[in-house]
Write a protein that holds these residues in place. Structure first.
Motif, PDB file in Angstrom:
ATOM      1  N   ASP A   1       0.253  -0.987   0.240  1.00  0.00           N
ATOM      2  CA  ASP A   1       0.076   0.434   0.019  1.00  0.00           C
ATOM      3  C   ASP A   1       0.654   1.367  -0.106  1.00  0.00           C
ATOM      4  N   TYR A   2       2.427   0.864   0.683  1.00  0.00           N
ATOM      5  CA  TYR A   2       2.976   2.381   0.808  1.00  0.00           C
ATOM      6  C   TYR A   2       4.340   1.823   0.218  1.00  0.00           C
ATOM      7  N   VAL A   3       4.723   3.278   0.024  1.00  0.00           N
ATOM      8  CA  VAL A   3       6.739   3.039  -0.708  1.00  0.00           C
ATOM      9  C   VAL A   3       7.146   4.097   0.363  1.00  0.00           C
ATOM     10  N   LYS A   4       7.787   3.873   0.852  1.00  0.00           N
ATOM     11  CA  LYS A   4       8.574   4.560   2.121  1.00  0.00           C
ATOM     12  C   LYS A   4      10.239   4.744   1.419  1.00  0.00           C
ATOM     13  N   ILE A   5       9.756   5.815   1.279  1.00  0.00           N
ATOM     14  CA  ILE A   5      11.285   6.294  -0.159  1.00  0.00           C
ATOM     15  C   ILE A   5      12.784   6.843   1.198  1.00  0.00           C
ATOM     16  N   ASP A   6      13.994   5.730   0.213  1.00  0.00           N
ATOM     17  CA  ASP A   6      14.877   6.115   0.878  1.00  0.00           C
ATOM     18  C   ASP A   6      15.323   7.217   1.896  1.00  0.00           C
ATOM     19  N   GLY A   7      15.893   7.577   3.095  1.00  0.00           N
ATOM     20  CA  GLY A   7      16.082   9.117   3.680  1.00  0.00           C
ATOM     21  C   GLY A   7      17.326   9.465   3.181  1.00  0.00           C
ATOM     22  N   GLU A   8      18.148   8.145   2.855  1.00  0.00           N
ATOM     23  CA  GLU A   8      19.255   8.731   1.805  1.00  0.00           C
ATOM     24  C   GLU A   8      19.217  10.157   0.613  1.00  0.00           C
ATOM     25  N   PHE A   9      18.377   9.017   0.034  1.00  0.00           N
ATOM     26  CA  PHE A   9      17.999   9.789  -1.167  1.00  0.00           C
ATOM     27  C   PHE A   9      17.344  11.287  -0.323  1.00  0.00           C
ATOM     28  N   VAL A  10      16.099  11.293  -0.024  1.00  0.00           N
ATOM     29  CA  VAL A  10      15.229  13.276   1.027  1.00  0.00           C
ATOM     30  C   VAL A  10      16.271  13.947   1.191  1.00  0.00           C
ATOM     31  N   LYS A  11      17.001  13.557   2.358  1.00  0.00           N
ATOM     32  CA  LYS A  11      17.842  14.648   2.875  1.00  0.00           C
ATOM     33  C   LYS A  11      18.845  15.458   2.786  1.00  0.00           C
ATOM     34  N   ASN A  12      19.488  15.293   1.198  1.00  0.00           N
ATOM     35  CA  ASN A  12      19.462  15.963   0.230  1.00  0.00           C
ATOM     36  C   ASN A  12      19.393  16.068  -0.514  1.00  0.00           C
ATOM     37  N   ILE A  13      17.731  16.062  -0.696  1.00  0.00           N
ATOM     38  CA  ILE A  13      16.553  16.510  -1.808  1.00  0.00           C
ATOM     39  C   ILE A  13      17.275  18.276  -1.803  1.00  0.00           C
ATOM     40  N   VAL A  14      17.141  19.110  -0.982  1.00  0.00           N
ATOM     41  CA  VAL A  14      17.536  20.671  -1.655  1.00  0.00           C
ATOM     42  C   VAL A  14      18.824  21.436  -2.192  1.00  0.00           C
ATOM     43  N   VAL A  15      19.925  20.297  -1.848  1.00  0.00           N
ATOM     44  CA  VAL A  15      20.895  20.491  -2.616  1.00  0.00           C
ATOM     45  C   VAL A  15      21.660  19.769  -3.602  1.00  0.00           C
ATOM     46  N   ASN A  16      21.161  18.886  -3.659  1.00  0.00           N
ATOM     47  CA  ASN A  16      21.662  17.297  -4.741  1.00  0.00           C
ATOM     48  C   ASN A  16      19.967  17.278  -5.495  1.00  0.00           C
ATOM     49  N   GLU A  17      20.555  17.469  -7.279  1.00  0.00           N
ATOM     50  CA  GLU A  17      19.415  17.377  -8.276  1.00  0.00           C
ATOM     51  C   GLU A  17      19.218  16.078  -8.256  1.00  0.00           C
ATOM     52  N   LYS A  18      20.322  14.706  -8.695  1.00  0.00           N
ATOM     53  CA  LYS A  18      20.248  13.499  -8.613  1.00  0.00           C
ATOM     54  C   LYS A  18      19.102  12.995  -7.883  1.00  0.00           C
ATOM     55  N   ASP A  19      19.475  13.972  -6.407  1.00  0.00           N
ATOM     56  CA  ASP A  19      18.641  12.346  -5.291  1.00  0.00           C
ATOM     57  C   ASP A  19      17.331  13.512  -5.675  1.00  0.00           C
ATOM     58  N   ARG A  20      16.786  14.803  -6.031  1.00  0.00           N
ATOM     59  CA  ARG A  20      15.193  15.156  -6.156  1.00  0.00           C
ATOM     60  C   ARG A  20      14.838  14.062  -6.899  1.00  0.00           C
ATOM     61  N   ILE A  21      15.857  14.183  -8.548  1.00  0.00           N
ATOM     62  CA  ILE A  21      14.994  12.995  -9.249  1.00  0.00           C
ATOM     63  C   ILE A  21      14.959  12.319  -8.997  1.00  0.00           C
ATOM     64  N   PHE A  22      15.981  11.377  -8.660  1.00  0.00           N
ATOM     65  CA  PHE A  22      15.661   9.208  -7.995  1.00  0.00           C
ATOM     66  C   PHE A  22      13.692   9.611  -7.113  1.00  0.00           C
ATOM     67  N   VAL A  23      13.853  10.911  -6.398  1.00  0.00           N
ATOM     68  CA  VAL A  23      13.100  10.730  -5.758  1.00  0.00           C
ATOM     69  C   VAL A  23      11.132  11.347  -6.514  1.00  0.00           C
ATOM     70  N   LYS A  24      11.535  12.414  -7.352  1.00  0.00           N
ATOM     71  CA  LYS A  24      10.374  12.516  -8.358  1.00  0.00           C
ATOM     72  C   LYS A  24       9.982  11.308  -9.073  1.00  0.00           C
ATOM     73  N   HIS A  25      11.125  10.680  -9.759  1.00  0.00           N
ATOM     74  CA  HIS A  25      10.311   9.191 -10.175  1.00  0.00           C
ATOM     75  C   HIS A  25       9.714   8.096  -8.894  1.00  0.00           C
ATOM     76  N   ILE A  26      10.405   7.811  -8.399  1.00  0.00           N
ATOM     77  CA  ILE A  26      10.057   6.932  -7.131  1.00  0.00           C
ATOM     78  C   ILE A  26       8.732   7.598  -6.690  1.00  0.00           C
ATOM     79  N   HIS A  27       8.217   8.356  -6.430  1.00  0.00           N
ATOM     80  CA  HIS A  27       7.336   8.703  -6.757  1.00  0.00           C
ATOM     81  C   HIS A  27       6.168   8.847  -7.775  1.00  0.00           C
ATOM     82  N   GLN A  28       6.442   9.184  -8.483  1.00  0.00           N
ATOM     83  CA  GLN A  28       5.261   8.676  -9.763  1.00  0.00           C
ATOM     84  C   GLN A  28       5.116   7.401 -10.384  1.00  0.00           C
TER      85      GLN A  28
END
Length: 673
Positions: free
Chosen positions: A603-630
């Motif tokens: 029912d849920y997907v918990k995105i690994d915090g290693e991609f989340v904690k630097n999402i503001v300054v790291n473009e690659k992490d932001r892309i990972f999180v975006k695609h995981i969510h999509q």
């Protein structure tokens, strides 16, 4: 073939023999009593009759009667009792003085009994007919008439004859005889029964008891009972008892084998291996030589069980056993310690030679294809070596050293050989120390549930809590990262999971947080153990207002999911039917993450915090999180972001469209009490 009788036949035979013996005794005793009674009574009656006849004749002679008159008296006496005959014979002394008779002379000369009676002998004879000869002895009165006789001479013989039927035995004699007979009969019956039963029953039973005591005292299951008896029932007891001993001995030998051998592979088990190891230590100490022990753990064996089933896993273990056994010496000891773990004792083998043996085992295992259903697989293993006395001088240190070396080989990439060094020994001591700490914490009820809030990213409303395990150590609490790895390796993880689940559900009920979603982390062993299902169902049954948004969610770690994909698919499918939700935890940390979205109906997907904690300054992490969510959204799953520690991170997640978030920005984990 030796024949046996039964107790029924024995008792019947004993009674018949006793009866026949009693009848025989009664007959003999009756004949004896009869003869004795007849002799005594006949003597008395005949003497009495003879005296009466003599007195009658004597009275007539005193009156001067002639011999014709005397004969007439005898005739009259014979007529008194028709069956009785009385005769009187003159002796030569009387015949000389008063004249003789031809009949008397004939009897005196030819009848032996009369001849004996004429000599003064009183005679009683006869069986069917009694004959009594009474000699008339001259006394002083007789000399007056019989001048030619002297006192003591015989004047004649009175001969009395009568049948036995005329005798009457006295009542006292008969009663006494029967009393004596019955007493003797009773004594004889009891004597026969005593000796017969003692010989045929008591003695065999005593012999049986002695043999049982001997078997028990000596614990000799090979001994068998042999009874000297002719009784079928006793012989049956012997036969069936010996058959029972055969069965017990068979079970005893099987139990002995099971206590020494592994039931599946037939190899020695851990207990027997440790016995061999103890013996080898003593032998090596005495002869001053080295030896080597190996610990072997098959790599990824759980995957075989989960993919092909436990029956196929058992087949693989047997094949591995054959591979190892065929490449060892006869003197080497191969054992299965449990699961997919093996051990080898190489007597009189130093480390260098032992390493060559291990390399041979490793390469042969790796090169051997094992047929499994419609597939062929190859296996590898991690090998740990410990040498005596370098790695230890006792059994505990050697086993610990080889275990450490084996774990070291696994951490080095598996399919390798390792030897424990000092740092490994220190690590083992530390693990042991932590294990003792965990054991005490569980026993002392110091495992406590903490909760971290989960909020709706878009609305900012509280959605639920993740329940986390902590251990109270004095005034501080230890986080799961400080003990969970040791707990999993030592088998405490499932117990900790159960404690946290039980306490978390209880407090949720007490606080009435039925509208909050609760997330629990459960290890693979807990998931497949199934004990959590009953706890959650019981918890659901007490919900006063059940709804689709007030349930329990189980978080599955990606690194654990890989070990049993098929099994987890079945668990998720069955548990969702009873209202339990599932979440993929630490999603994105492994290469197979997106594959799990295809197979696991979570029912849920918990995105690994290693991609989340630097999402503001790291473009690659932001892309990972975006695609995981999509991707998760397209699979119909909600996303939860971990490690949200500031408002900037939360704002980026809101822009991406992530559903829920948790982290220090919302609050640190708190004790749920």
């Amino acid at each position: 073939m030796k024949s046996y009788t039964t107790y029924k036949k024995l008792i019947a035979k004993t009674v018949i023999i006793s009866l026949l013996a009693s009848l025989a005794v009664a007959f003999v005793y009756g004949v004896f009593i009869k003869k004795r009674a007849i002799d005594d009574l006949a003597r008395v009656d005949a003497r009495k009759t003879s005296r009466l006849a003599f007195e009658a004749l004597y009275s007539a002679m005193e009156k001067g009667w002639s011999k014709e008159e005397l004969d007439a008296i005898i005739v009259r006496l014979n007529n008194v009792e028709p069956n009785m005959r009385i005769n009187a014979y003159r002796s030569p002394i009387v015949a000389e003085l008063f004249g003789d008779r031809d009949h008397d002379r004939e009897i005196r000369d030819h009848d032996p009994m009369v001849i004996r009676a004429m000599k003064g002998e009183e005679i009683l004879t006869g069986d069917e007919e009694i004959r009594y000869l009474y000699p008339i002895v001259v006394n002083q009165e007789c000399i007056a008439c019989h001048t030619n006789a002297k006192v003591g001479d015989i004047n004649g013989v009175i001969d009395v004859s009568f049948p036995v039927e005329n005798l009457k035995i006295s009542l006292t004699t008969m009663i006494n005889s029967f009393i004596i007979f019955f007493v003797l009969f009773t004594i004889m019956i009891f004597a026969i029964l005593y000796f017969r039963l003692n010989a045929l029953l008591v003695q065999p039973i005593n012999q049986f008891i002695v043999m049982i005591q001997e078997i028990i005292s000596k614990n000799d299951m090979a001994k068998r009972v042999s009874l000297k008896t002719k009784i079928l029932e006793v012989k049956n007891i012997e036969n069936y008892f010996n058959k029972m001993l055969d069965s017990i001995q068979d079970y005893y030998e099987k139990l002995q084998e099971l206590s020494d051998r592994d039931y599946l592979t037939g190899l020695y088990n851990r207990r027997k291996f440790e016995e061999f190891l103890t013996y080898e230590i003593k032998r090596s100490l005495r002869h001053r030589h080295k030896f080597t022990i190996l610990m072997i753990d098959l790599d990824n064996f759980k995957y075989i069980n989960d993919t092909y089933g436990h029956a196929s896993g058992d087949l693989v273990l047997k094949e591995v056993t054959n591979i190892f056994a065929s490449n060892l010496r006869n003197a080497d000891i191969l054992a299965r310690l449990g699961g997919d773990e093996f051990a080898v004792l190489l007597p009189e083998t130093p480390y260098e030679n032992g390493y060559a043996v291990v390399e041979k085992l490793r390469s042969r295992l790796e090169a051997t294809a094992i047929s499994l259903m419609f597939d062929q697989i190859t296996l590898t293993a991690s090998f740990g070596i410990a040498e005596y006395p370098e790695q230890g001088e006792n059994i505990e240190s050697l086993l610990t050293g080889s275990d450490l070396a084996m774990y070291k080989a696994k951490r080095s990439g598996k399919n390798t050989i390792a030897r424990a060094d000092q740092s490994d020994q220190e690590m083992a001591a530390e693990i042991q120390k932590k294990g003792e700490f965990l054991r005490r914490a569980i026993d002392e009820d110091r495992v406590e549930p903490f909760v971290q809030a989960i909020y709706n990213v878009q609305t900012g409303e509280l959605y639920g809590y993740e329940v986390l395990a902590r251990i109270r150590d004095g005034k501080r609490f230890m986080a799961a990262g400080q003990f969970i790895e040791v707990a999993e390796s030592l088998g405490f993880a499932s117990k900790i999971d159960q404690i946290i689940l039980t306490k978390g559900l209880r407090i949720r009920e007490e606080k009435g947080w039925w509208d909050q979603q609760f997330f629990f982390n459960l290890s693979t062993n807990s998931l497949f153990g199934g004990e959590y299902v009953e706890l959650i169902q019981d918890h659901y049954s007490r919900n006063p207002m059940p709804s689709s948004h007030s349930g329990i969610t189980i978080e599955i770690l990606e690194r654990e999911a890989i070990h049993n994909v098929n099994g987890l698919m079945e668990i998720i499918e069955s548990m969702k039917n009873i209202g339990i939700s599932f979440a993929l935890d630490d999603f994105g940390s492994g290469f197979s993450s997106f594959v799990y979205l295809k197979y696991f109906d979570t029912d849920y997907v918990k995105i690994d915090g290693e991609f989340v904690k630097n999402i503001v300054v790291n473009e690659k992490d932001r892309i990972f999180v975006k695609h995981i969510h999509q991707i998760a959204r397209e699979f119909g799953k909600k996303t939860i972001a971990e490690y949200v520690e500031d408002e900037e991170t939360l704002e980026v997640l809101r822009e991406i469209g992530v559903d829920y978030a948790q982290g220090y920005h919302y609050g640190r984990p708190e004790l749920l009490a």
